[in-house]
Design an enzyme around this catalytic site. Structure first.
Site, mmCIF file in Angstrom:
data_model
loop_
_atom_site.group_PDB
_atom_site.id
_atom_site.type_symbol
_atom_site.label_atom_id
_atom_site.label_comp_id
_atom_site.label_asym_id
_atom_site.label_seq_id
_atom_site.Cartn_x
_atom_site.Cartn_y
_atom_site.Cartn_z
ATOM 1 N N ASP A 81 0.850 -1.186 0.000
ATOM 2 C CA ASP A 81 0.000 0.000 0.000
ATOM 3 C C ASP A 81 0.889 1.240 0.000
ATOM 4 O OD1 ASP A 81 -2.218 1.591 -0.064
ATOM 5 O OD2 ASP A 81 -2.824 1.247 2.009
ATOM 6 N N LYS A 82 0.265 2.352 -0.398
ATOM 7 C CA LYS A 82 0.965 3.632 -0.423
ATOM 8 C C LYS A 82 0.205 4.599 0.468
ATOM 9 C CE LYS A 82 -0.459 6.796 -2.683
ATOM 10 N NZ LYS A 82 -0.904 8.175 -3.023
ATOM 11 N N HIS A 83 0.925 5.428 1.185
ATOM 12 C CA HIS A 83 0.256 6.508 1.920
ATOM 13 C C HIS A 83 0.855 7.837 1.473
ATOM 14 C CE1 HIS A 83 -1.818 8.584 5.143
ATOM 15 N NE2 HIS A 83 -0.716 9.316 5.231
ATOM 16 N N SER A 84 -0.040 8.772 1.149
ATOM 17 C CA SER A 84 0.438 10.122 0.855
ATOM 18 C C SER A 84 0.034 11.011 2.024
ATOM 19 C CB SER A 84 -0.215 10.621 -0.432
ATOM 20 O OG SER A 84 -0.165 12.035 -0.459
ATOM 21 N N THR A 121 -8.860 10.646 -1.401
ATOM 22 C CA THR A 121 -9.130 9.612 -2.411
ATOM 23 C C THR A 121 -10.599 9.180 -2.415
ATOM 24 O OG1 THR A 121 -6.860 8.881 -2.269
ATOM 25 C CG2 THR A 121 -8.418 7.275 -3.114
ATOM 26 N N ARG A 169 -6.872 15.329 18.566
ATOM 27 C CA ARG A 169 -5.627 16.055 18.266
ATOM 28 C C ARG A 169 -5.876 17.462 17.746
ATOM 29 N NH1 ARG A 169 -2.946 12.147 14.619
ATOM 30 N NH2 ARG A 169 -1.533 13.832 14.092
ATOM 31 N N SER A 184 -0.458 7.449 14.101
ATOM 32 C CA SER A 184 -1.798 7.527 13.540
ATOM 33 C C SER A 184 -1.836 6.901 12.144
ATOM 34 C CB SER A 184 -2.217 9.009 13.485
ATOM 35 O OG SER A 184 -3.371 9.177 12.717
ATOM 36 N N LYS A 188 -3.155 2.437 11.148
ATOM 37 C CA LYS A 188 -4.176 2.039 10.169
ATOM 38 C C LYS A 188 -3.551 1.231 9.031
ATOM 39 C CE LYS A 188 -5.189 6.348 10.192
ATOM 40 N NZ LYS A 188 -5.599 7.730 10.338
ATOM 41 N N LYS A 189 -2.381 1.677 8.570
ATOM 42 C CA LYS A 189 -1.744 0.964 7.456
ATOM 43 C C LYS A 189 -1.305 -0.438 7.888
ATOM 44 C CE LYS A 189 -2.418 3.810 4.309
ATOM 45 N NZ LYS A 189 -3.252 3.454 3.170
HETATM 46 N N1 URA Z 1 -3.201 11.165 8.364
HETATM 47 C C1 URA Z 1 -3.491 10.374 9.438
HETATM 48 O O1 URA Z 1 -4.097 9.334 9.309
HETATM 49 N N2 URA Z 1 -3.077 10.784 10.652
HETATM 50 C C2 URA Z 1 -2.393 11.930 10.846
HETATM 51 O O2 URA Z 1 -2.040 12.226 11.953
HETATM 52 C C3 URA Z 1 -2.104 12.723 9.719
HETATM 53 C C4 URA Z 1 -2.518 12.310 8.489
#
Ligand code: URA
Length: 425
Positions: A81-84, A121, A169, A184, A188-189
């Protein structure tokens, strides 16, 4: 037995927390035994006194383990997976997911909605009529086995501790802590449980991280903690001083994604997507990933997988292609001859949000049709009077306001940023 107040006291006094402390804290957040005022105190103490890499890893794992972890058992292909970290015009995921799947990498992608001035997305996918981002984890998993790609939204079962902490937050001014951001994102990833994680850490006016130092620190931390958790990982630190590609706004960005998938997309958004998939391919042991990507954009395989994914998730691409434009479109022309460096990413992101393309509050409806569409890429020579782009708006007044603010942010005749500042492995 360790009390939550002992954990808070230790972090308040700059002592290191153990993995057990952080598991107790994250479990308590998820089951409601840690109150929101205790969670807020933890966030502020962690913001001020920091979390070292062992604590960041332990918090990340504890937050991941507060919910379900997707099990892939005998999945036959590498999973990635990719996270931006979020930008303007950032439609990379829509192309990356089917493109990576087309070269043999399965993509179980769980994405978010637009945040502040940045796009999301899920909002982009939902501009395709009928596209369902709310699949159950079982259907998500089944589609990844069947097609090699599925794109959905966050479910209640994944990393529930993050949902609580994330919502606190903003209210406690603790968003911009690198360990908290890292825990954070990664909780999830890691709950998606891929073998490979690639990060696109945006840097510039339109990004979360405005300068190279912060962007590099976040990228290093994401890669380090991912590796410590057993994943293969790397990050690209990429420029976000200008919007990427030609379009910003949900429908416009899906149109640009289709252009990329049909091998006629803008050079910059195509190149960045290919580079991100090439990183995944390198970790997956697939040689010549970059060449395979270019081949599959040219021969239609990536587009074919995108169409199959859309169909599997209830979307109708023909209905998308028949969508009408926003009621008002207003061209912007060059007021001089020269080297046009484009508009500022933050200004465009804010203008698109104001046009109705993003949200001010979570419950706001998004207008998928509005946005900013460029005729030419940032960093191109242009002639006086040439059309540079146009605003798509719901009415004349908002179109005029957006054209004014976007035009005021144009810069001319200065060197452009490289697309990729740095690779971190
Ligand atoms: N995306 C997230 O899921 N968490 C963050 O703290 C910032 C961006």
């Amino acid at each position: 037995m360790v009390l939550i107040t002992d954990i808070l006291k230790a972090k308040r006094d700059s002592l290191s927390l153990s993995s057990d402390d952080l598991y107790k804290f994250a479990t308590g957040i998820a089951d409601g035994t840690v109150t929101s005022y205790q969670a807020s105190a933890f966030l502020m103490a962690s913001y001020i006194n920091g979390l070292d890499s062992e604590e960041t890893l332990a918090l990340t794992m504890a937050m991941r383990d507060s919910g379900t972890i997707v099990q892939w058992d005998d999945h036959p292909r590498p999973l990635a997976d990719k996270h931006s970290t979020g930008g303007v015009g950032d439609k990379m995921s829509l192309v990356l997911a089917p493109l990576a799947a087309s070269i043999g990498i399965s993509i179980p992608m769980i994405s978010g909605r637009g945040l502040g001035h940045t796009g999301g997305t899920l909002d982009k996918l939902e501009s395709i009529p009928g596209f369902n981002v709310n699949l159950s984890l079982e259907d998500f998993r089944k589609q990844v086995f069947d097609l090699g790609v599925c794109m959905i939204g966050q479910t209640k079962q994944l990393a529930p501790a993050d949902r609580v902490l994330y919502s606190l937050r903003d209210a406690t001014s603790t968003v911009t802590s690198i360990p908290l951001i890292c825990a954070s994102i990664l909780s999830k990833k890691l709950a998606e449980n891929p073998d490979i994680l690639v990060f696109d850490v945006k840097c510039g006016t339109g990004a979360f991280m405005q300068n190279r130092k912060d962007a590099e620190e976040l990228a290093q931390t994401l890669v380090q903690i991912s590796k410590l958790s057993g994943k293969k990982a790397s990050a690209l630190v990429t420029s976000m001083n200008k919007p990427i590609g030609l379009c910003s706004g949900n429908t416009l960005e899906v149109q640009e994604s289709l252009d990329i998938l049909n091998n006629k997309g803008p050079a910059d958004s195509t190149e960045l997507t290919v580079e991100l998939v090439a990183e995944m391919a390198m970790h997956a042991g697939i040689e010549n990933g970059r060449e395979l990507c270019l081949e599959n954009l040219a021969n239609g395989k990536a587009m074919d997988l995108f169409a199959k994914m859309v169909e599997a998730q209830g979307g109708d691409l023909e209905a998308f292609e028949a969508l009408s434009l926003a009621p008002v479109t207003l061209d912007v022309r060059a007021a001089r001859t020269g080297y046009w460096c484009g508009p500022d990413a933050l200004v465009v992101g804010k203008a698109v949000r104001k046009l109705g393309g993003g949200r001010y509050r979570v419950e706001d409806e998004v207008n998928p049709l509005v946005g900013w569409e460029q005729e030419v890429l940032c960093g191109s020579p242009v002639e006086d009077g040439q059309i540079l782009g146009r605003v798509h708006a719901a009415d004349r007044e908002s179109a005029e306001e957006a054209t004014r603010t976007i035009s005021e942010s144009f810069t001319w005749d200065s060197p452009s940023d490289p697309l990729i500042f740095e690779e971190i492995r």
